[in-house]
Design an enzyme around this catalytic site. Structure first.
Site, PDB file in Angstrom:
ATOM      1  N   HIS A  51      -4.651   5.281  -2.614  1.00  0.00           N
ATOM      2  CA  HIS A  51      -5.846   6.119  -2.698  1.00  0.00           C
ATOM      3  C   HIS A  51      -5.433   7.497  -3.203  1.00  0.00           C
ATOM      4  CE1 HIS A  51      -7.162   3.109   0.275  1.00  0.00           C
ATOM      5  NE2 HIS A  51      -8.358   3.324  -0.240  1.00  0.00           N
ATOM      6  N   TYR A 106       0.854  -1.180   0.000  1.00  0.00           N
ATOM      7  CA  TYR A 106       0.000   0.000   0.000  1.00  0.00           C
ATOM      8  C   TYR A 106       0.891   1.232   0.000  1.00  0.00           C
ATOM      9  CZ  TYR A 106      -3.339   3.523   1.481  1.00  0.00           C
ATOM     10  OH  TYR A 106      -4.112   4.654   1.553  1.00  0.00           O
ATOM     11  N   LEU A 118       7.472  18.385  -4.063  1.00  0.00           N
ATOM     12  CA  LEU A 118       7.204  19.807  -3.897  1.00  0.00           C
ATOM     13  C   LEU A 118       7.013  20.477  -5.258  1.00  0.00           C
ATOM     14  CD1 LEU A 118       9.804  20.586  -1.112  1.00  0.00           C
ATOM     15  CD2 LEU A 118       7.316  20.517  -0.846  1.00  0.00           C
TER      16      LEU A 118
END
Length: 161
Positions: A114, A73, A80
């Site tokens: 996600h 995961y 940045l």
């Protein structure tokens, strides 16, 4: 991650080196996460990412993964803004994919993550690197809106049958 560039942050040729996560650079990770991500991570999160079992997958200061059975995961990944479009993210995700592909115990079947449904740029980035949308996790985020997240995955090996 240590970045050396020629002239300015906008220079197109940058040398990127990858560094292991340590207690000495954990403060930098906290700062990067506070700038890059719209959520605040707990102290437990920061202590967990120092765990040795995930070392090959936490080699950047702003990328970290965890094992979930035979899956990896991808918890956080960010670059940045002044350093985007310089292949840093691509080098990083390819390094993670390579580490996952060569990992033997346990053999990793897929990498998944996600992405907040409002973050089209991130979704396109992962899709360019072989990830596919496999669903939407409704109300994934509790303290930010939109609350829903795409679930993206990239298959690494054949799942054990």
């Amino acid at each position: 991650m240590k970045m050396e560039s020629q002239n300015t942050p906008a220079a197109s040729s940058a040398r990127v080196s990858f560094a292991s996560l340590t207690s000495q650079n954990l403060g930098t990770v906290r700062k990067l996460n506070s700038v890059l991500f719209p959520i605040k991570y707990s102290e437990k999160y920061y202590q967990d990412i120092l765990h040795a079992d995930i070392e090959p997958f936490c080699q950047l200061r702003n990328i970290c993964c965890r094992f979930e059975e035979k899956d990896l995961y991808l918890m956080t990944m960010g670059v940045l803004a002044p350093y985007r479009s310089r292949q840093i993210g691509s080098q990083a995700i390819e390094r993670i994919i390579k580490a996952a592909t060569s990992h033997a115990k346990p053999k990793i079947n897929r990498i998944f993550l996600h992405v907040q449904v409002s973050n089209e740029d991130a979704k396109r980035f992962y899709e360019r690197h072989g990830f596919k949308e496999v669903g939407i996790h409704e109300n994934y985020y509790k303290k930010i809106t939109p609350r829903d997240a795409w679930i993206l995955e990239r298959q690494i090996g054949s799942p054990d049958k």
